[in-house]
Design an enzyme around this catalytic site. Structure first.
Site: not given
Ligand code: TPP
Lengths: 324, 314
Positions: A60, A129
């Site tokens: 971000e 959230h």
């Molecule tokens: C700082 C932040 N940005 C965006 C999100 C929205 N979000 C939640 S999970 C996610 C994907 C995360 O992917 P990854 O780190 O690969 O973990 P996975 O879900 O694959 O276990 C996003 C973009 C968030 N929770 N926190």
């Protein structure tokens, strides 16, 4: 007039502005291929291509900083933060950089950029959230804060935001994405700093924005059955703020309730309440009431979340407190 | 380890049913398919080492030894939940088990893990910290800040990146300029290793070695476990950005039958024993769901509890 949904309003406004102006581009997490977590950017990549609808990493601070850099140098970015919860990761970029640049550099640069983010709680997503922290940004000079409550307002205000030379924080409520509203077929823009009377009334003024407008309107319905006619005012933009419309209404009704989803302590309601008292102290029949979230991190459990967040009934109670 | 994996899967299947029935609200991110990573990694820790996860933490808390009852009750938003109903699916926490939480902000917990590591180092003990993260998180600024400081001060942290190739709907190839995540650590002088995250024995072996290394004071490590989540990102995501063929391919590598097969072949267990394990897991989950359902919702008076400690230190 055709009806569209709130998330479709985002699609429509962005598509129109991207068609009109080549410099407008969109960036953010999952905005392209996926079409946005809330479907708000669905269809844009197919229409405008991956050059102008850019999927970014989950980064971000970089998203906002890059939007700023490109806005300083000829482009008009619309950055999506998915939800404002994650905007907190980019707080330094928003507060220290974006909102200060124009002033700090003596007016040599403008930042024609929009930061879109969803806000709001009410769906049991717990403390990390569920933020409605628009007050933080209103508290910061140099960035405009827009809080549309209907698809109509959203389209008109988002188009104005994209054309604005100032940086804009455009806050969409998660709980409104599926809501419907009529909009005209022809293109229109809405000005900043112009509140709308969503329902006229004579007995009390309720000021509410974003999702709380709908709670306030429900409250006004209920009150109307008791013979109390509430006027509901939606400022639509918190910065700039149309204080005149609010003061004009309260001068007539002599009673005011501010309803917001954000925290109560030092929130937007406190500011509005203070402004009303500064100007209308002798006209008021009763102290200004504030309806807001409890000053706790939003809890997960359904019953506790309901206790923490304001709703129509809370607005009714606040009105009854000063009208009976 | 087999029992852990079977329990995790049953627990999440039960939770998914309860979610569909409206008994669980909010976001719920399932771990089905990735069981071998949490299991192999966390069982390589001592009981008083710390572990932290992301918002996808049901498995990690279970392997750490949290009671299925208190975890399920948390999902149901009950007063008997591990966080008294205040945290929900994304924020499991169990101080007694040194499970220092699930966090909803991508990457936000990584500096916290480094801080726990600093604390262990300053307190002069040899306990280690294990922090899980996703492939998507490796693009966050705090990932880089945390790795840098962890190495700068040689903190006892094992970073376990669960590379399931997607951050919500974005493919790692479209989010990481350099997507061999274990090598990202090398830029900070941190050893990075890649392991098959669908093979619990491989994960366990790699993690045991790394934990030993870290415990000796040699500084942090990063392990990239390549794995796959079978479902969408969360209960509200159908996962349409992935092809059916791709998902099918990964399901053929399912870590649970894989371990069962090798144990059967080695004659360590027989089918009867495997059935018993499945039945036990099932009974545990049903018991947890009943417990959760019968538990009281938090009392209204608890709304303001725990915002601050009551005494002001005076
Ligand atoms: C700082 C932040 N940005 C965006 C999100 C929205 N979000 C939640 S999970 C996610 C994907 C995360 O992917 P990854 O780190 O690969 O973990 P996975 O879900 O694959 O276990 C996003 C973009 C968030 N929770 N926190």
């Amino acid at each position: 007039m055709p009806e569209i949904r709130y998330f479709e309003a985002v699609q429509r406004a962005l598509a129109e502005e991207m068609t009109r102006d080549e410099r407008v581009y969109v960036l953010g997490e999952d905005v392209g291929l996926v079409g946005g977590t809330f479907r708000a950017t669905e269809g844009l990549m197919a229409e405008f291509g991956a050059r102008r609808v850019r999927d970014t990493p989950i980064a971000e601070a970089a998203i906002i900083g890059m939007a700023m850099g490109s806005a300083m140098s000829g482009l008009r970015p619309v950055a999506e933060l998915m939800t404002l919860n994650f905007g907190i990761v980019a707080m330094d970029q928003i507060i220290n950089h974006v909102s200060k640049a124009r002033y700090m550099f003596g007016g040599q640069v403008s930042l024609p950029m929009v930061i879109r983010a969803a806000v709001g709680g009410g769906t049991q997503k717990s403390a990390q959230h569920s933020h409605s922290v628009e007050s933080w940004f209103v508290n910061t000079p140099g960035i405009r804060v827009i809080v549309p409550s209907t698809p109509y307002d959203l389209v008109g205000l988002l188009k104005t935001s994209v054309r604005s030379e100032d940086p804009i924080l455009f806050l969409e409520h998660e709980g409104l994405y599926g809501s419907r509203g009529e909009i005209p077929e022809e293109e229109y823009l809405l000005p900043f700093g112009v509140a709308e009377v969503k329902r006229p009334g004579r007995d009390v003024t309720i000021v509410a924005w974003s999702k709380m407008v709908h709670e306030a309107l429900k409250a006004a319905e209920i009150l109307s059955r008791e013979g109390i006619e509430a006027e509901v005012i939606d400022p639509r933009t918190l910065d700039p703020l149309d204080i005149d419309t609010i003061l004009g209404s309260v001068a007539r009704t002599r009673r005011a309730v501010i309803a917001e989803e954000g925290w109560r302590n030092v929130g937007m309601g406190a500011e509005l309440s203070s402004r009303i008292q500064e100007h209308l102290f002798y006209e008021l029949e009763a102290p200004v009431q504030r309806v807001a979230a409890a000053d706790v991190p939003t809890p997960y459990a359904k019953n506790l979340e309901k206790l923490a967040l304001p709703d129509a009934q809370r607005v009714v109670d606040a009105v009854l407190k000063i009208t009976l | 380890m087999y029992e852990d994996m079977v329990l995790i899967r049953r627990f999440e299947e039960g939770a998914a049913e309860a979610y569909a029935d409206g008994l669980i609200g909010g976001f719920m991110h399932l771990y089905i398919g990735q069981e071998a990573v949490a299991t192999g990694a966390i069982t390589a820790l001592n009981h008083d080492d710390y572990a932290l996860g992301t918002y996808r933490v049901h498995a990690h808390a279970l392997v750490r030894g949290s009671s299925p009852r208190s975890l399920m009750a948390e999902l149901y938003g009950r007063a008997t939940g591990c966080c008294k109903g205040k945290g929900g699916s994304m924020h499991f926490f169990d101080a007694e088990k040194y499970f220092m939480g699930g966090y909803g902000i991508v990457g936000g917990h990584l500096p916290i893990a480094a801080g726990l590591g600093l604390s262990m180092q300053m307190q002069g003990n040899d306990r280690v910290v294990m922090a899980f993260l996703g492939d998507g998180a490796s693009n966050q600024g705090v990932f880089h800040e945390s790795l840098n400081m962890a190495k700068l001060w040689d903190l006892p942290v094992v970073f376990v990146c669960e590379n399931n190739f997607y951050g919500i709907g974005t493919d790692v190839r479209n989010s990481s300029a350099f997507n061999e995540i274990h090598k990202k650590a090398q830029g900070y002088g941190i050893p990075g290793h890649v392991v098959n995250g669908m093979d619990v024995l491989a994960v366990r072996e790699a993690c045991e070695e790394m934990v030993r290394h870290v415990r000796q004071g040699s500084g942090p490590v990063l392990i990239e476990a390549r794995c796959y989540r079978y479902g969408g990102h969360s209960m509200t995501d159908a996962g349409k950005y992935r092809s059916v063929a791709e998902a099918e391919l990964w399901k053929k590598r399912d870590p649970i039958p894989r371990l069962a097969k090798s144990m059967l072949e080695a004659g360590i267990v027989d089918q009867e024993r495997l059935d018993q394990i499945a039945e036990k897991a099932n009974a545990t989950v049903i018991d947890a769901m009943m417990y959760a359902e019968e538990s009281p919702v938090p009392d209204a008076s608890s709304l303001y509890d725990d915002v601050y400690v009551e005494n002001h230190g005076a």
